[in-house]
Design an enzyme around this catalytic site. Structure first.
Site, PDB file in Angstrom:
ATOM      1  N   SER A 273      44.822  45.002  41.153  1.00  0.00           N
ATOM      2  CA  SER A 273      44.874  44.440  39.798  1.00  0.00           C
ATOM      3  C   SER A 273      45.447  45.444  38.792  1.00  0.00           C
ATOM      4  CB  SER A 273      43.468  44.036  39.357  1.00  0.00           C
ATOM      5  OG  SER A 273      42.865  43.234  40.340  1.00  0.00           O
TER       6      SER A 273
HETATM    7  C1  LIG Z   1      43.034  40.657  42.948  1.00  0.00           C
HETATM    8  S1  LIG Z   1      42.548  40.902  44.594  1.00  0.00           S
HETATM    9  C2  LIG Z   1      41.267  42.109  44.490  1.00  0.00           C
HETATM   10  C3  LIG Z   1      41.661  43.445  43.999  1.00  0.00           C
HETATM   11  C4  LIG Z   1      40.732  44.526  44.457  1.00  0.00           C
HETATM   12  N1  LIG Z   1      39.493  44.579  43.727  1.00  0.00           N
HETATM   13  C5  LIG Z   1      41.433  45.875  44.456  1.00  0.00           C
HETATM   14  O1  LIG Z   1      41.011  46.800  43.741  1.00  0.00           O
HETATM   15  O2  LIG Z   1      42.418  45.988  45.179  1.00  0.00           O
HETATM   16  C6  LIG Z   1      41.579  39.466  44.949  1.00  0.00           C
HETATM   17  C7  LIG Z   1      40.931  39.523  46.306  1.00  0.00           C
HETATM   18  O3  LIG Z   1      39.973  38.470  46.394  1.00  0.00           O
HETATM   19  C8  LIG Z   1      39.892  38.116  47.740  1.00  0.00           C
HETATM   20  N2  LIG Z   1      39.217  36.820  47.857  1.00  0.00           N
HETATM   21  C9  LIG Z   1      39.720  35.566  47.656  1.00  0.00           C
HETATM   22  N3  LIG Z   1      38.788  34.633  47.899  1.00  0.00           N
HETATM   23  C10 LIG Z   1      37.649  35.300  48.246  1.00  0.00           C
HETATM   24  C11 LIG Z   1      36.345  34.890  48.616  1.00  0.00           C
HETATM   25  N4  LIG Z   1      36.008  33.600  48.667  1.00  0.00           N
HETATM   26  N5  LIG Z   1      35.445  35.841  48.922  1.00  0.00           N
HETATM   27  C12 LIG Z   1      35.763  37.164  48.885  1.00  0.00           C
HETATM   28  N6  LIG Z   1      36.999  37.603  48.544  1.00  0.00           N
HETATM   29  C13 LIG Z   1      37.921  36.696  48.225  1.00  0.00           C
HETATM   30  C14 LIG Z   1      41.332  38.119  48.220  1.00  0.00           C
HETATM   31  O4  LIG Z   1      41.412  38.237  49.626  1.00  0.00           O
HETATM   32  C15 LIG Z   1      41.886  39.316  47.466  1.00  0.00           C
HETATM   33  O5  LIG Z   1      41.871  40.464  48.276  1.00  0.00           O
END
Ligand SMILES: C[S@@+](CC[C@H](N)C(=O)[O-])C[C@H]1O[C@@H](n2cnc3c(N)ncnc32)[C@H](O)[C@@H]1O
Length: 365
Positions: A89
């Site tokens: 992000s």
């Molecule tokens: C914007 S990214 C996260 C960025 C992360 N915090 C970082 O510092 O790199 C959003 C993440 O949410 C995860 N995601 C999507 N749906 C999800 C769910 N139901 N449960 C857990 N993670 C999920 C995706 O796989 C993705 O890796």
């Protein structure tokens, strides 16, 4: 001796990046951003060219380190259709969310959306790895994040699974942060929240900061910052744009452009999880906008004011209602929106009691 490559350039860029980010802030997170090597968590990212194709950029490539130590979200994973499925992000938005989380020594944190592991590392740096639990739905991402966190000297608890279910084994949590966009606060996260817990999460096109007031109850306002996060992965329903083309046309005085900008935030609360698309002419000017929701409702409107709608809900009617409520040309202040959570309902109220309000679709347990 670091277990990861760091050159004079990467170290200098990281120091400047942390100082720039923390400018005019209280500096609590400065050391974490200065110490945690974002390049270890983002060894490769993708940029989209003018041809819409994605191109990988990695360590050694021109501009790699400058992008990693710049204030931009970086796409780190694509699916087979070229749709981004994970990203690191935007650092200034991460910092805003971490500050809003208001952590104190000894707090136990749950993170939904491990992704690259970078935010997990920042939290581990600040609170200690024993206090941090993070879940991502993608087992491949979790495995990679465990390795990178280890390289950076941290071993927090990581698990693969649906983060909306939390991680009961390590509950209760004093702080809960989601880094994937939600349509409502998942009930399991409220159940796993400690007394007075703070929850910070992307909700629609905003970021909510809510505080638990009693078991199952929480309340709080949106932060002023705009945000757009990848939403929780759920089965997608493709819109039936052909069906809407055959619908009887109506007229509207609301400009398609309002959906893309001025009304985008309240629309994300009124139609949680909606998706939009645009049609453009040869000069790149928007000529029409399409909207759809997971229940198969579709609306399209063009710049001549012709509207077509199909499916169970009249989506454009919601747009018209919002346009009649939010007449401010200068934009809508997100912190005028209040979220109230009870065990049975999650409600957003604008400005005060009696203002417009929306019930969020609370998933049942
Ligand atoms: C914007 S990214 C996260 C960025 C992360 N915090 C970082 O510092 O790199 C959003 C993440 O949410 C995860 N995601 C999507 N749906 C999800 C769910 N139901 N449960 C857990 N993670 C999920 C995706 O796989 C993705 O890796």
């Amino acid at each position: 001796m670091n277990a990861w490559p760091d050159t004079g350039t990467s170290a200098a860029l990281r120091q400047k990046y942390a100082t720039d980010l923390a400018l005019d802030r209280d500096g609590e997170w400065l050391q974490a951003f200065a110490d945690v090597p974002r390049h270890v968590f983002v060894p490769r990212f993708f940029t989209q060219g003018t041809d819409a194709a994605w191109h990988p950029v990695a360590w050694g490539d021109v501009g790699y380190l400058e992008a990693v130590y710049g204030d931009a979200a970086l796409t780190t994973q694509l699916d087979e259709h070229g749709i981004p499925t994970s990203s690191s992000s935007q650092p200034s938005v991460m910092l805003t969310m971490l500050e809003a989380l208001d952590v104190h020594d000894g707090n136990r944190v749950f993170e939904l959306g491990t992704g690259t592991g970078y935010n997990t590392a920042l939290l581990s740096h600040r609170l200690g790895e024993k206090r941090v639990t993070s879940v991502d739905v993608d087992p491949g991402l979790v495995a990679a994040a465990i390795g990178r966190l280890k390289q950076a000297g941290h071993s927090p608890t990581l698990a693969a699974g649906d983060g909306a279910l939390g991680y009961p084994r390590r509950a209760p949590y004093d702080r809960i942060i989601a880094t994937a966009g939600l349509h409502a606060i998942p009930p399991a996260l409220l159940e796993q929240a400690a007394e007075d817990a703070v929850i910070v999460a992307p909700l629609g096109y905003g970021i909510i900061r809510a505080q638990v007031t009693a078991p199952g109850h929480a309340t709080g306002r949106f932060l002023p910052t705009p945000a757009h996060f990848m939403t929780l992965r759920t089965p997608a329903t493709a819109p039936d744009l052909d069906a809407v083309r055959n619908e009887e046309p109506g007229t509207t005085s609301v400009a398609p452009h309002d959906v893309l900008e001025r009304l985008k935030f309240p629309l994300s609360l009124a139609l949680p999880g909606y998706t939009s698309c645009t049609w453009k002419d040869d000069q790149g000017q928007v000529t029409a906008v399409g909207l759809w929701t997971a229940d198969g409702s579709v609306a399209s409107v063009d710049t001549t004011g012709t509207v077509r709608q199909s499916g169970p809900r009249r989506l454009w009617d919601s747009v018209e209602e919002l346009a009649a409520t939010f007449t401010e040309a200068e934009g809508i202040a997100r912190d005028d929106f209040l979220l109230t959570i009870t065990p049975t309902r999650q409600t957003i109220t604008y400005r005060e009691t009696g203002g417009p309000s929306w019930h969020l679709p609370t998933p049942s347990r």
